[in-house]
Design a protein around this motif. Structure first.
Motif, PDB file in Angstrom:
ATOM      1  N   VAL A 218       0.854  -1.188   0.000  1.00  5.85           N
ATOM      2  CA  VAL A 218       0.000   0.000   0.000  1.00  5.85           C
ATOM      3  C   VAL A 218       0.888   1.236   0.000  1.00  5.85           C
ATOM      4  O   VAL A 218       1.409   1.658   1.033  1.00  5.85           O
ATOM      5  N   ILE A 219       1.104   1.792  -1.186  1.00  2.00           N
ATOM      6  CA  ILE A 219       1.892   3.009  -1.335  1.00  2.00           C
ATOM      7  C   ILE A 219       1.064   3.981  -2.159  1.00  2.00           C
ATOM      8  O   ILE A 219       0.815   3.759  -3.342  1.00  2.00           O
ATOM      9  N   ASP A 220       0.604   5.044  -1.527  1.00  4.01           N
ATOM     10  CA  ASP A 220      -0.263   6.033  -2.187  1.00  4.01           C
ATOM     11  C   ASP A 220      -1.497   5.353  -2.782  1.00  4.01           C
ATOM     12  O   ASP A 220      -1.954   5.709  -3.870  1.00  4.01           O
ATOM     13  N   GLU A 221      -2.007   4.378  -2.082  1.00  4.42           N
ATOM     14  CA  GLU A 221      -3.217   3.661  -2.490  1.00  4.42           C
ATOM     15  C   GLU A 221      -4.120   3.510  -1.277  1.00  4.42           C
ATOM     16  O   GLU A 221      -3.664   3.560  -0.128  1.00  4.42           O
ATOM     17  N   GLN A 222      -5.424   3.330  -1.524  1.00  2.00           N
ATOM     18  CA  GLN A 222      -6.342   3.081  -0.423  1.00  2.00           C
ATOM     19  C   GLN A 222      -6.184   1.660   0.121  1.00  2.00           C
ATOM     20  O   GLN A 222      -6.425   1.390   1.295  1.00  2.00           O
ATOM     21  N   CYS A 223      -5.778   0.744  -0.758  1.00  2.09           N
ATOM     22  CA  CYS A 223      -5.603  -0.655  -0.365  1.00  2.09           C
ATOM     23  C   CYS A 223      -4.813  -1.352  -1.464  1.00  2.09           C
ATOM     24  O   CYS A 223      -4.679  -0.828  -2.570  1.00  2.09           O
ATOM     25  N   ASP A 224      -4.303  -2.540  -1.171  1.00  4.71           N
ATOM     26  CA  ASP A 224      -3.678  -3.393  -2.184  1.00  4.71           C
ATOM     27  C   ASP A 224      -3.653  -4.803  -1.609  1.00  4.71           C
ATOM     28  O   ASP A 224      -2.879  -5.100  -0.692  1.00  4.71           O
ATOM     29  N   ASP A 225      -4.508  -5.667  -2.143  1.00  2.22           N
ATOM     30  CA  ASP A 225      -4.628  -7.031  -1.622  1.00  2.22           C
ATOM     31  C   ASP A 225      -3.871  -8.054  -2.461  1.00  2.22           C
ATOM     32  O   ASP A 225      -4.058  -9.259  -2.307  1.00  2.22           O
ATOM     33  N   GLY A 226      -3.012  -7.567  -3.350  1.00  2.00           N
ATOM     34  CA  GLY A 226      -2.178  -8.468  -4.120  1.00  2.00           C
ATOM     35  C   GLY A 226      -2.802  -8.968  -5.396  1.00  2.00           C
ATOM     36  O   GLY A 226      -2.266  -9.861  -6.046  1.00  2.00           O
ATOM     37  N   ASN A 227      -3.931  -8.406  -5.795  1.00  4.65           N
ATOM     38  CA  ASN A 227      -4.528  -8.766  -7.081  1.00  4.65           C
ATOM     39  C   ASN A 227      -5.229  -7.549  -7.661  1.00  4.65           C
ATOM     40  O   ASN A 227      -5.297  -6.490  -7.026  1.00  4.65           O
ATOM     41  N   ARG A 228      -5.764  -7.702  -8.860  1.00  9.86           N
ATOM     42  CA  ARG A 228      -6.488  -6.604  -9.507  1.00  9.86           C
ATOM     43  C   ARG A 228      -7.871  -7.096  -9.905  1.00  9.86           C
ATOM     44  O   ARG A 228      -8.290  -7.007 -11.051  1.00  9.86           O
ATOM     45  N   ILE A 229      -8.608  -7.589  -8.911  1.00  8.57           N
ATOM     46  CA  ILE A 229      -9.942  -8.141  -9.115  1.00  8.57           C
ATOM     47  C   ILE A 229     -10.947  -7.283  -8.365  1.00  8.57           C
ATOM     48  O   ILE A 229     -10.753  -6.953  -7.190  1.00  8.57           O
ATOM     49  N   ASP A 230     -12.026  -6.916  -9.026  1.00  9.82           N
ATOM     50  CA  ASP A 230     -13.106  -6.175  -8.374  1.00  9.82           C
ATOM     51  C   ASP A 230     -13.957  -7.126  -7.532  1.00  9.82           C
ATOM     52  O   ASP A 230     -14.025  -8.328  -7.798  1.00  9.82           O
ATOM     53  N   GLY A 231     -14.612  -6.553  -6.519  1.00 13.47           N
ATOM     54  CA  GLY A 231     -15.598  -7.308  -5.761  1.00 13.47           C
ATOM     55  C   GLY A 231     -15.070  -8.002  -4.528  1.00 13.47           C
ATOM     56  O   GLY A 231     -15.841  -8.649  -3.814  1.00 13.47           O
ATOM     57  N   ASP A 232     -13.774  -7.877  -4.221  1.00 13.51           N
ATOM     58  CA  ASP A 232     -13.219  -8.555  -3.045  1.00 13.51           C
ATOM     59  C   ASP A 232     -12.847  -7.565  -1.948  1.00 13.51           C
ATOM     60  O   ASP A 232     -12.152  -7.906  -0.999  1.00 13.51           O
ATOM     61  N   GLY A 233     -13.330  -6.339  -2.072  1.00 12.28           N
ATOM     62  CA  GLY A 233     -13.073  -5.317  -1.064  1.00 12.28           C
ATOM     63  C   GLY A 233     -12.076  -4.278  -1.513  1.00 12.28           C
ATOM     64  O   GLY A 233     -12.150  -3.118  -1.123  1.00 12.28           O
ATOM     65  N   SER A 236      -9.936  -3.213  -8.657  1.00 10.15           N
ATOM     66  CA  SER A 236      -8.864  -3.398  -9.634  1.00 10.15           C
ATOM     67  C   SER A 236      -7.980  -2.165  -9.754  1.00 10.15           C
ATOM     68  O   SER A 236      -6.899  -2.222 -10.339  1.00 10.15           O
ATOM     69  N   THR A 237      -8.433  -1.032  -9.191  1.00 10.05           N
ATOM     70  CA  THR A 237      -7.623   0.184  -9.171  1.00 10.05           C
ATOM     71  C   THR A 237      -7.137   0.499  -7.758  1.00 10.05           C
ATOM     72  O   THR A 237      -6.712   1.606  -7.477  1.00 10.05           O
ATOM     73  N   CYS A 238      -7.208  -0.508  -6.864  1.00 11.32           N
ATOM     74  CA  CYS A 238      -6.727  -0.388  -5.491  1.00 11.32           C
ATOM     75  C   CYS A 238      -7.451   0.698  -4.701  1.00 11.32           C
ATOM     76  O   CYS A 238      -6.832   1.492  -3.963  1.00 11.32           O
ATOM     77  N   GLU A 239      -8.771   0.739  -4.873  1.00 13.37           N
ATOM     78  CA  GLU A 239      -9.630   1.603  -4.072  1.00 13.37           C
ATOM     79  C   GLU A 239     -10.553   0.733  -3.226  1.00 13.37           C
ATOM     80  O   GLU A 239     -11.009  -0.324  -3.668  1.00 13.37           O
ATOM     81  N   LYS A 240     -10.817   1.173  -1.993  1.00 15.47           N
ATOM     82  CA  LYS A 240     -11.703   0.419  -1.122  1.00 15.47           C
ATOM     83  C   LYS A 240     -13.107   0.384  -1.703  1.00 15.47           C
ATOM     84  O   LYS A 240     -13.624   1.405  -2.168  1.00 15.47           O
ATOM     85  N   GLU A 241     -13.714  -0.785  -1.660  1.00 21.22           N
ATOM     86  CA  GLU A 241     -15.067  -0.948  -2.182  1.00 21.22           C
ATOM     87  C   GLU A 241     -16.081  -0.830  -1.051  1.00 21.22           C
ATOM     88  O   GLU A 241     -15.793  -1.167   0.104  1.00 21.22           O
ATOM     89  N   GLU A 242     -17.260  -0.352  -1.412  1.00 18.75           N
ATOM     90  CA  GLU A 242     -18.317  -0.158  -0.431  1.00 18.75           C
ATOM     91  C   GLU A 242     -18.661  -1.474   0.237  1.00 18.75           C
ATOM     92  O   GLU A 242     -18.776  -2.511  -0.407  1.00 18.75           O
ATOM     93  N   GLY A 243     -18.804  -1.421   1.559  1.00 14.87           N
ATOM     94  CA  GLY A 243     -19.183  -2.618   2.295  1.00 14.87           C
ATOM     95  C   GLY A 243     -18.004  -3.392   2.853  1.00 14.87           C
ATOM     96  O   GLY A 243     -18.194  -4.469   3.423  1.00 14.87           O
ATOM     97  N   PHE A 244     -16.779  -2.851   2.727  1.00 15.95           N
ATOM     98  CA  PHE A 244     -15.594  -3.552   3.216  1.00 15.95           C
ATOM     99  C   PHE A 244     -14.738  -2.609   4.054  1.00 15.95           C
ATOM    100  O   PHE A 244     -14.778  -1.397   3.896  1.00 15.95           O
TER     101      PHE A 244
END
Length: 578
Positions: A218-233, A236-244
């Protein structure tokens, strides 16, 4: 004459009125004779006054009261929020696509429409074989390691499709980004921006590393979970998703229930006696100052007089081969598995499942027989190994300690690269014990120098507030730690690498139960979660529901699914339409 004409016209007019009256009387007599005159005073045979032939209140003849001729359910019933025997569900409207069909006769998969009169709630039952948002996959089980994880995420190195999901390994290195890959540069070599698993790596070309979304930092990002998949929190652009909620991950990879740390490694196998330069067979003593204090293009560089300091190195040109690919060596991309030593650190071990090397009831971390390239060709380089004193062996043959000991492939180099986030509040260290050449660079700067051919030697690198300036580290920054090793004397090969306190800061995104949004790992979330049939219970799990395979009060049947046409309706009701 005019008077006579008026008399004639008068007689004709009276005659016409008489004929008309007679016709009306005859028609009425016929109607009475046929019984068509009913209680509402008309002649259509029903009890309403709209002139059609059914008993509803509109003017068509289809039997409902919606003004059209399709014969569907009356809007006064479907959409009124009251569940009747001719409805599978009733969510209080007649809209399609919201869980309950517009005619109230079927329930959509992935929803629960209880209680009646309330909007249907999305549900996701991981393991039922039906991928429902927010699930990435659902292969019909909740096992890890088969491509679709226990919480229905696509696992690293896999791609999944279909219902139930069929998962197959991705092919890293084919230049096509597939499944969970965040990059694919057409090769399987790590440390070039795209890892051996086709995951983004930090770019550390100029000082502090720059993060790419999907590299787990996580460098200048809201999050980084090691992949670029939407829907897991983490999107794909390393932004926190609603509900997580995304926090630094403090869990670890586990092997047989125990934490392990897996670090990428590249091994390069050289010939020993037949090496064109003769770098990989010969004796010597430990020498410092063999390499320049800074890496060049990520590799160590031999000093100009290096071959005079360590005669078993032919020249700077021969040394330049050690950590690059090309003729005269064979490359193996692999990894090192480090095991929890019970003291907050991770260390490699002798056994394939983390077993320690033990002699006379004394057990040791690391391994006195480190031969990662045994699986490569290595023809002519196979020799018997000896066990050093540091491991209780007193340089006796390995066969004295290990039944069935085999000949080993000597003459190779090891390159290990690991990234860490510097936190002055969490001291970190790297410790090494082994032979032969070993150099460690932190942020591209030489930190540990154990050069030339030698018996096992020990060294340590400490990274804390006192040494941060030496390596130009800033709090919160991500930096590389690189280990370069060479095995160059075909009698023994020992290797012990211990890492402690290094944090990769990968994001762990967990759903927020109670926010009304179903996230990965939740079966449901209606915002209240107070339980009840078909409703969400505490912990965002379903209690009794249609599709659980258990016939509940109020259900006509339950065959374990929400599909129509198989003898049990999608809402577990056998809808009766009269």
């Amino acid at each position: 004459m005019a008077g006579m004409n008026n008399i004639i016209y008068s007689i004709i007019a009276r005659g016409m009125w008489i004929l008309l009256l007679a016709g009306v009387v005859a028609a009425c007599e016929k109607a009475v004779e046929s019984g068509a005159v009913d209680s509402d005073g008309d002649t259509d045979g029903d009890s309403d006054t709209n002139g059609d032939t059914d008993s509803d209140t509109d003017s068509d003849a289809d039997g409902d009261s919606d003004g059209d001729s399709d014969g569907d359910l009356p809007p006064g019933l479907c959409g009124d929020g009251i569940l009747t025997p001719d409805e599978a569900c009733d969510d209080g409207d007649t809209d399609d696509g919201d869980g309950c069909a517009g005619n109230c006769r079927s329930m959509d998969a992935g929803y629960s429409c209880q209680p009646p009169g309330e909007p249907c709630s999305p549900i996701a039952r991981c393991g039922d074989g039906l991928p429902s948002l927010p699930e990435h996959c659902d292969d019909g089980d909740r096992d890890n390691g088969d491509g679709c994880s226990g919480d229905c995420r696509v696992e690293i190195g896999w791609q999944c499709s279909g219902a139930p999901s069929t998962c197959t390994p991705t092919v890293c290195g084919n230049s096509n980004i597939e499944g969970t890959e965040s990059c694919d540069d057409g090769n399987g070599i790590p440390f070039d921006g795209c890892s051996a698993a086709c995951q983004q790596e930090p770019d550390c070309g100029s000082g502090q590393c720059v993060s790419a979304c999907g590299d787990g930092f996580v460098i200048d990002e809201q999050c980084d979970d090691g992949n670029r998949i939407d829907g897991d929190g983490c999107s794909s652009t390393c932004e926190k998703e609603e509900g997580f909620d995304c926090v630094p991950e403090d869990d670890c990879e586990r092997m047989d229930g125990e934490c392990v740390l897996r670090v990428s490694a590249v091994f390069r196998d050289f010939a020993t006696s037949t090496d064109a330069f003769g770098d990989f067979e010969g004796g010597g003593n430990m020498v410092t100052g063999l390499v320049e204090p800074l890496l060049a293009d990520g590799k160590p560089v031999l000093v100009d007089n290096g071959n005079s300091l360590c005669p078993t190195i032919a020249s700077p040109a021969s040394f330049a081969r050690w950590y690059t690919d090309g003729d005269g060596r064979e490359t193996l991309v692999s990894s090192l598995t480090l095991y929890d030593n019970g003291d907050g650190a991770f260390v490699n071990r002798w056994g394939p499942d983390g077993e320690q090397w033990c002699v006379d009831a004394v057990c040791y971390d690391g391994t006195p027989a480190f031969f990662p390239v045994d699986g490569l060709t290595g023809e002519g380089d196979r020799r018997a190994a000896t066990i050093p004193t540091e491991y209780g062996g007193n340089w006796l043959p390995e066969s004295d300690f290990v039944d069935g000991a085999v000949l080993h492939n000597f003459g190779y180099t090891s390159e290990v690269l690991y990234w860490f986030r510097y936190d002055p509040a969490v001291p970190s260290s790297l410790r090494f014990l082994g032979d032969d050449d070993l150099w460690v660079f932190v942020n591209g700067q030489l930190a540990l120098d154990l050069g030339c051919v030698h018996v096992p030697a020990a060294g340590e690198v400490a990274i804390d507030a006192q040494t941060a300036d030496d390596f130009e580290l800033e709090p919160g920054g991500v930096y590389p730690i690189a280990v370069f090793h060479a095995e160059r004397n075909p009698t023994g090969s020992s290797f012990q690498l211990t890492l402690e306190g290094f944090n990769t800061s990968r994001s762990l995104c967990l759903p927020l139960c109670g926010d009304g949004i179903v996230g990965l790992g939740e079966e449901c979330d209606d915002g209240i979660n107070d339980g009840g049939y078909g409703e969400c219970d505490a912990g965002c799990v379903l209690g009794a529901y249609c599709g659980d395979g258990i016939e509940q009060p109020g259900e006509d049947c339950d065959d374990g699914n929400n599909v129509d046409g198989d003898g049990c309706g999608s809402a577990c009701r056998n809808v009766s339409i009269e």
